[in-house]
Structures are given as structure tokens and as C-alpha cells.
Design a protein around this motif. Structure first.
Motif, mmCIF file in Angstrom:
data_model
loop_
_atom_site.group_PDB
_atom_site.id
_atom_site.type_symbol
_atom_site.label_atom_id
_atom_site.label_comp_id
_atom_site.label_asym_id
_atom_site.label_seq_id
_atom_site.Cartn_x
_atom_site.Cartn_y
_atom_site.Cartn_z
ATOM 1 N N GLU A 158 -17.747 8.613 -23.227
ATOM 2 C CA GLU A 158 -16.910 8.869 -22.055
ATOM 3 C C GLU A 158 -16.840 7.652 -21.127
ATOM 4 O O GLU A 158 -15.970 7.576 -20.258
ATOM 5 N N LEU A 159 -17.782 6.713 -21.294
ATOM 6 C CA LEU A 159 -17.805 5.500 -20.473
ATOM 7 C C LEU A 159 -17.277 4.282 -21.222
ATOM 8 O O LEU A 159 -16.826 3.319 -20.601
ATOM 9 N N LEU A 160 -17.368 4.320 -22.552
ATOM 10 C CA LEU A 160 -17.000 3.167 -23.362
ATOM 11 C C LEU A 160 -15.508 3.223 -23.684
ATOM 12 O O LEU A 160 -15.020 4.190 -24.263
ATOM 13 N N LEU A 161 -14.802 2.192 -23.274
ATOM 14 C CA LEU A 161 -13.359 2.129 -23.452
ATOM 15 C C LEU A 161 -13.027 1.262 -24.660
ATOM 16 O O LEU A 161 -13.704 0.278 -24.938
ATOM 17 N N LEU A 208 -16.843 -1.508 -20.845
ATOM 18 C CA LEU A 208 -17.694 -0.465 -20.284
ATOM 19 C C LEU A 208 -17.183 -0.036 -18.920
ATOM 20 O O LEU A 208 -17.013 -0.861 -18.017
ATOM 21 N N GLY A 209 -16.940 1.279 -18.788
ATOM 22 C CA GLY A 209 -16.370 1.801 -17.554
ATOM 23 C C GLY A 209 -17.343 1.898 -16.405
ATOM 24 O O GLY A 209 -16.943 1.875 -15.242
ATOM 25 N N GLU A 210 -18.619 1.999 -16.707
ATOM 26 C CA GLU A 210 -19.654 2.077 -15.660
ATOM 27 C C GLU A 210 -20.931 1.526 -16.254
ATOM 28 O O GLU A 210 -21.342 1.929 -17.343
ATOM 29 N N VAL A 211 -21.557 0.582 -15.559
ATOM 30 C CA VAL A 211 -22.785 -0.023 -16.060
ATOM 31 C C VAL A 211 -23.985 0.791 -15.599
ATOM 32 O O VAL A 211 -24.248 0.903 -14.406
ATOM 33 N N ARG A 212 -24.656 1.376 -16.562
ATOM 34 C CA ARG A 212 -25.930 2.040 -16.288
ATOM 35 C C ARG A 212 -26.776 1.901 -17.542
ATOM 36 O O ARG A 212 -26.259 1.612 -18.624
ATOM 37 N N PHE A 213 -28.069 2.089 -17.392
ATOM 38 C CA PHE A 213 -28.977 1.809 -18.499
ATOM 39 C C PHE A 213 -29.795 3.034 -18.882
ATOM 40 O O PHE A 213 -30.015 3.938 -18.070
#
Length: 249
Positions: A109-112, A125-130
């Protein structure tokens, strides 16, 4: 179709550029504008025409690959397309884990995905989180490779054994690249970490047995020998291209 806009550029993702193009994960605004998420691409056709790049991105990619390698066999193009994406997924995740000891969250859902582009412009990447490095299998195999396999098999006659062989081969290739980088840059810890993590990943039932444990040769074939001018890959289970039945393309 879900579209996202994004602006962050995480410095640890930037560090992956040193490893090579397949390891790069872009953030920021893509030059082509908003892209579909991988989740929507895996889900199948939407309201756009079936042949449209964003109407069914998975089918679009397979057709693009078919034209590129000049094959009329959709299953061959599907195999080549899947192996390329598997290499991207493993490279980003394992490269970050081995080099930075952090794992970017590659939630579909975040990876475009831009199915009309090649690495490294294909994934953003739509939002960077780890997430913890221990989540590697959950993030890549379960979160990306399983739905990609299901999407391809829903559209094309391709076996799961072939696709998991592709995934294992792509993982082994990622480790070799990280090993070469580690040797060239005096970072043996990066190579060792990559090998250790890959061994754990290959122990999963989906991947276990896909490669010879000593030589890392495949126990399945990606079908590349069937493209015009193609041959067997360096890790193929065949020593030479199999003879094709008369009259078959």
C-alpha cells in the motif's frame, strides 16, 4: 486505484545508491506524477482500459517485457518480469538490512510502481518508515512475492515452482552483488550479514529446495532459453537449452 503523493527522502535509503541501481528506492515526486500502489496493481484491472498502463499494471509489464525480449509466449515474459521485480524487492530489503541494519517498510500500500519504467525508476516509496530486520521474510516473501505470484498466475500459465525458483535465484544474485561490494569497499560485515539473512530466508518452505545448497544452481528453469537468441542462465538446472518440440514457437 490508490494514488499517493510523497515528499520525504530518508538519508539511509539514499545510502543504497552506492550498491547499484537495483538497490535504489526512490522517494519524492516521480517525474511522471502519481503512480499506482503495488497493492492496486496486484488486485487486477480497474476502470481504465485493460491494456492501459495503469488499468492493469501487471499485464502491461508482462506485455512490455514480451516486446523487449521478442517472445510470443506470455508465460516466458511473465517469468522474466517476475524475476526482475523479485531482484528489486530483495535488493532493496536485503541491501538496507545488510548495509544499514534497518528494513524499509515495503508494504504494497506504500510501495508505488511504474510498470513502464526500469530500475531504479520503477519503484517509489510513498512513506518512509522502518521495520525490524527480523521482518525480512514477512515484508518481501509474504508481502510482495506471494501476491505478485498470485497476480501473475491468475493471468498466465506459469507454475509456482518456476516463480519460487526465480525468487530464490534473484535472492542469491543479490547476495553475490553485496558480497562483491563488501569486498571492494572493505566491509566484510555487510557480506556476512547478507549471507546470514539470505540463509534464513531460503529456509522457508516456499524457497527451500529451489537451489542446490552447495552450488546454488536452480532446480527449475526460468524459460529464458525460449526467447529468441536466449540461452541458459549461469545458475540454470540445464547445462544446455532443452530441445523444443517441432512446430512449437
Amino acid at each position: 486505484m490508490v494514488l499517493l503523493l510523497f515528499v520525504d527522502l530518508d538519508p539511509e535509503l539514499k545510502a543504497l545508491e552506492a550498491l547499484g541501481g537495483f538497490f535504489v528506492l526512490r522517494t519524492g515526486v516521480p517525474p511522471r506524477g502519481p503512480l499506482p500502489t503495488l497493492a492496486s496493481a496486484f488486485a487486477g484491472p480497474r476502470s481504465a482500459p485493460f491494456s492501459d498502463v495503469y488499468g492493469d499494471p501487471t499485464t502491461f509489464r508482462v506485455r512490455k517485457v514480451a516486446r523487449s525480449v521478442r517472445t510470443r509466449e506470455a508465460r516466458v515474459a511473465a517469468s522474466v518480469a517476475q524475476q526482475g521485480l523479485a531482484a528489486r524487492f530483495w535488493s532493496i530489503a536485503l541491501g538496507s538490512a545488510a548495509l544499514c541494519d534497518r528494513l524499509p517498510d515495503l508494504d504494497p500500500e506504500l510501495l508505488l510502481w511504474d510498470p513502464d519504467a526500469g530500475a531504479p525508476e520503477d519503484l517509489w516509496l510513498g512513506e518512509v518508515r522502518f521495520r525490524p530486520v527480523a521482518d525480512l521474510d514477512t515484508v518481501v516473501r509474504a508481502g510482495l512475492l506471494v501476491p505478485l505470484s498470485e497476480a501473475l498466475r491468475a493471468r498466465h500459465r506459469v507454475s509456482p515452482a518456476l516463480l519460487w525458483g526465480n525468487a530464490a535465484s534473484a535472492l542469491a544474485g543479490t547476495v553475490r552483488q553485496l558480497d562483491r561490494w563488501a569486498l571492494a569497499h572493505g566491509r566484510p560485515d555487510v557480506g556476512e550479514r547478507a549471507r546470514t539473512l539470505a540463509a534464513r530466508l531460503l529456509a522457508h518452505p516456499d524457497l527451500s529446495g529451489t537451489l542446490d545448497p552447495v552450488t546454488l544452481r536452480r532446480r527449475s528453469c526460468c524459460l529464458y532459453y525460449r526467447v529468441p537468441g536466449g540461452g541458459v542462465c549461469g545458475d540454470c538446472c540445464f547445462e544446455r537449452p532443452p530441445r523444443q518440440a517441432p512446430g512449437r514457437p
